[in-house]
Design a protein around this motif. Structure first.
Motif, short mmCIF file in Angstrom:
data_model
loop_
_atom_site.label_atom_id
_atom_site.label_comp_id
_atom_site.label_asym_id
_atom_site.label_seq_id
_atom_site.Cartn_x
_atom_site.Cartn_y
_atom_site.Cartn_z
N PRO A 1 -75.72 14.51 19.08
CA PRO A 1 -75.39 14.44 17.65
C PRO A 1 -74.91 13.05 17.24
CG PRO A 1 -73.66 15.59 18.84
CD PRO A 1 -74.76 15.33 19.83
N SER A 2 -75.20 12.68 16.01
CA SER A 2 -74.70 11.45 15.43
C SER A 2 -74.49 11.68 13.94
CB SER A 2 -75.69 10.29 15.66
OG SER A 2 -76.97 10.64 15.16
N VAL A 3 -73.82 10.74 13.28
CA VAL A 3 -73.45 10.89 11.88
C VAL A 3 -74.31 9.96 11.03
CG1 VAL A 3 -71.59 10.74 10.18
CG2 VAL A 3 -71.08 11.45 12.54
N ALA A 4 -75.10 10.54 10.11
CA ALA A 4 -75.94 9.76 9.20
C ALA A 4 -75.21 9.60 7.88
CB ALA A 4 -77.29 10.46 9.00
N LEU B 1 -67.44 7.07 17.89
CA LEU B 1 -68.37 7.65 16.92
C LEU B 1 -69.70 6.90 16.96
CD1 LEU B 1 -66.54 8.32 13.50
CD2 LEU B 1 -67.72 9.99 14.92
N THR B 2 -70.75 7.59 16.57
CA THR B 2 -72.02 6.92 16.28
C THR B 2 -72.37 7.22 14.84
OG1 THR B 2 -72.87 7.04 18.54
CG2 THR B 2 -74.49 6.78 16.80
N LEU B 3 -72.42 6.18 14.03
CA LEU B 3 -72.72 6.29 12.61
C LEU B 3 -74.02 5.56 12.32
CD1 LEU B 3 -69.13 5.28 11.54
CD2 LEU B 3 -70.09 7.55 11.14
N ILE B 4 -74.83 6.13 11.45
CA ILE B 4 -76.09 5.49 11.07
C ILE B 4 -76.05 5.20 9.58
CG2 ILE B 4 -78.60 5.67 11.08
CD1 ILE B 4 -78.33 7.74 13.31
N ASP B 5 -75.94 3.93 9.23
CA ASP B 5 -75.90 3.51 7.82
C ASP B 5 -77.34 3.38 7.34
OD1 ASP B 5 -75.08 2.63 5.36
OD2 ASP B 5 -74.79 0.54 6.01
N ILE C 1 -75.32 14.97 11.76
CA ILE C 1 -74.20 15.32 10.87
C ILE C 1 -74.31 14.42 9.65
CG2 ILE C 1 -71.69 15.35 10.63
CD1 ILE C 1 -71.63 15.70 13.73
N ILE C 2 -74.32 15.01 8.46
CA ILE C 2 -74.57 14.26 7.23
C ILE C 2 -73.25 13.88 6.58
CG2 ILE C 2 -75.73 14.28 4.99
CD1 ILE C 2 -77.49 16.59 6.13
N LEU C 3 -73.04 12.61 6.37
CA LEU C 3 -71.87 12.12 5.63
C LEU C 3 -72.38 11.71 4.25
CD1 LEU C 3 -68.84 11.60 6.04
CD2 LEU C 3 -69.39 9.24 6.60
N ALA C 4 -72.22 12.62 3.28
CA ALA C 4 -72.77 12.43 1.93
C ALA C 4 -71.74 11.72 1.05
CB ALA C 4 -73.16 13.77 1.33
#
Length: 614
Positions: free
Chosen positions: A39-42, A142-146, A180-183
């Motif tokens: 999982p990662s955070v988009a 964390l892994t975040l995808i901008d 995981i969606i960071l809206a």
């Protein structure tokens, strides 16, 4: 370090290793990569929604490009690695693996430059991600995808398809079940018009994977607030909404430190009459911890499926490595042994082709059963034994004194010259068998899987085999020509003794001499010679195949590589190594395969260790 930090840190390390190996996106229809299984955070939002500020607040550093319009033009895969207190913060790019950035203004510049390198200094976008890792004691793992900001209208310098292109790119990240969606939505706009929420609702209708973030709370009109959204009345998600107060433009211009900005954000929520009751669940620090905690729970839930994927991948990689072959030993003895083993593998397949275990050997029988008889039938004996030619040959053989009874010299000349025609079909049969054997050598080399690694050895084997086949062909050709010459050297006397004597029309063989120069006389000579030639043809039809098989096929089975073995046995270590010089592409493939295998095994061991420690 807590178990949670260990587990998320492990996933980060695995993802980092995956990016280094390029193992972060499989082709459609193939086994998902380990990257895709983790999982990662988009991070999703419209242009100017405050995405960059949220990411910088989570990191605690000012490092992202800023400006109006579309700023993020390539996905940025941002991996945060928590380090021990007191260690220096630094950043690393995947495309610059040996360079550490401690000045984060240079990180911003490199993101901009790397984007321009691919898209040019235009407003175009690219789906090729930039990979950035930040190591700091002030972050959570964390892994975040901008992702590029969603937009509704193409501006000057952009193609009309830019709106759909950006949405398709963002959708490709957020529609994955492990994402995981960071809206991100600005509080000073109606939530019903939020691009991020609209897209999140399409790919995650239950809201299980979506975290809503409201930015710019401090910029709302006086007398208004965002409590309906933050408390879940305007739009409910499975997870709580989090409010963020970004740095003001004045703070950015003054280069206000992120630590100071975080303190100001805490003070804003603590003293706000509207949000003070929610202060403990607001702000970028809380958001980072919330995401980290959720990520840990998702990882724990996915451990069985991740482990299953890793086990299956390990099996496939080990199978591929077996297929590719293991690395070659360095010492000359082992290299010679390897070469001989490879030769034996080729020789085994070659013999299987000849003996019927594999197709191809039957073509040699086709030479004897079809080509040779057909060639013999086409020989110009009708012209050679025409009345005119028989008269000519017999007369020339008689010389100044005509024959008295039977033209023996004429017979011999007719037969000997006729037998010379057999040389052509004999040699053609030898050549045909030679070409079949050469083709079987080529096929056998191609079918020897172990040889595919070594193009140089393949070429040497082919050259040695062809050279041996040439020797066998020459021996066979000489033998076949000897068979023809033997037939001409000594005629079968009994054949002529059994021929009926010529008789007069009255039937009395002892009567007056029959006219020896009538057409009937020469026709009988032609018929007798034709019968003899037919007998020889049948003999050669049997003996030529025997000679070809004995000299070519049998020798190819027995000693095709004998000379090659002698030559190889005299080579030094360096020369042997040159024979085992592999295809560079295959060597690179094996190396990458071995690295992936090591990564997957290490990941499996670490995941099991951390999961047992909970």
């Amino acid at each position: 370090m807590t178990t949670m930090e260990s587990l998320i840190g492990l996933v980060n390390r695995i993802q980092r290793a995956c990016t280094v190996l390029g193992d972060y996106g499989g082709a459609e229809g193939t086994l998902p990569t380990l990257w895709e299984a983790l999982p990662s955070v988009a991070v999703v939002g419209g242009q100017s929604s405050g995405k960059s500020s949220v990411l910088e607040s989570i990191v605690g550093r000012d490092f992202l490009p800023r400006g109006s319009g579309i700023v993020t033009r390539r996905p940025l895969v941002l991996q945060l690695h928590k380090t021990e207190e007191g260690q220096v913060e630094y950043a690393e790019f995947l495309h610059l693996p040996k360079r550490r950035f401690t000045d984060f203004s240079l990180v911003r510049k490199e993101i901009q430059d790397e984007t321009d390198r691919l898209t040019g200094k235009t407003k175009q976008i690219s789906p090729v991600p930039i990979h950035l890792s930040i190591y700091s004691p002030n972050v959570v793992n964390l892994t975040l995808i901008d992702l590029p900001g969603l937009t509704k209208v193409a501006v000057e310098g952009q193609p009309e398809s830019i709106v759909q292109d950006i949405e398709n790119m963002v959708r490709s990240y957020v529609e994955k079940p492990n994402s995981i969606i960071l809206a991100i939505s600005p509080a000073n706009q109606d939530i019903a018009t939020s691009d991020a929420i609209k897209l999140a609702r399409e790919v995650d209708p239950t809201g299980e994977r979506t975290f809503g973030v409201l930015t710019k709370l401090d910029l709302m009109d006086k007398g208004t607030n965002a409590l309906d959204v933050l408390e879940g009345r305007a739009y409910r998600l499975q997870h709580p909404w989090v409010g963020i107060v970004n740095r003001s433009q004045a703070d950015i211009n003054k280069n206000v430190d992120m630590i100071v900005a975080r303190r100001k954000e805490r003070e804003y929520f603590a003293t706000s009459p509207d949000y003070s009751h929610l202060a403990s669940k607001m702000g970028s620090e809380y958001l980072a911890k919330l995401l980290s905690k959720h990520l840990e729970s998702v990882i724990r839930a996915r451990i069985p499926s991740i482990t299953s994927l890793i086990n299956k991948s390990v099996e496939e990689l080990e199978s591929e490595l077996d297929h590719l072959g293991r690395p070659i030993a360095a010492d000359a003895g082992a290299q010679l042994y390897t070469i001989l083993e490879l030769c034996r593998a080729f020789d085994k397949i070659f013999k299987e082709h000849l003996d019927g275990g594999r197709p191809g050997g039957d073509r040699i029988y086709g030479v004897f059963d079809n080509q040779l008889p057909a060639a013999l039938k086409k020989l110009p004996f009708d012209r050679h034994l025409s009345i005119q030619n028989v008269k000519k040959v017999v007369s020339e053989a008689d010389g100044y004194q005509p024959h008295l009874i039977a033209p023996e010299q004429g017979y011999r000349r007719l037969i000997e010259s006729a037998l010379s025609y057999f040389r052509g079909p004999g040699e053609a049969s030898v050549d045909a068998v030679h070409y079949v054997l050469k083709e079987l050598v080529r096929k056998s080399i191609g079918e020897t899987q172990e040889l595919k690694r070594f193009p140089t050895l393949q070429n040497e084997l082919a050259a040695a085999s062809y050279e041996a086949l040439e020797r066998f062909r020459e021996d066979s050709r000489k033998t076949v020509l000897r068979l023809v010459d033997m037939e001409a050297a000594y005629l079968t006397v009994d054949f002529f003794r059994k021929l009926p004597q010529e008789v007069e029309k009255g039937g009395n063989p002892t009567g007056p001499t029959v006219d020896r120069y009538t057409d009937g006389h020469f026709r009988r000579i032609a018929s007798n010679v034709s019968s003899y030639i037919g007998m020889v043809s049948e003999t050669l039809k049997n003996s030529v195949p025997k000679a070809a098989v004995y000299c070519q096929v049998r020798e190819a089975k027995r000693s095709l590589l004998n000379h090659f073995y002698t030559v190889v046995g005299k080579k030094e270590g360096k020369q042997l190594a040159q024979l085992l010089d592999e295809d560079p592409a295959l060597m690179e493939r094996r190396l990458q395969c071995a690295k992936r295998l090591e990564l997957y095994k290490s990941a499996r061991d670490e995941i099991e260790a951390v999961s047992w420690a909970r």
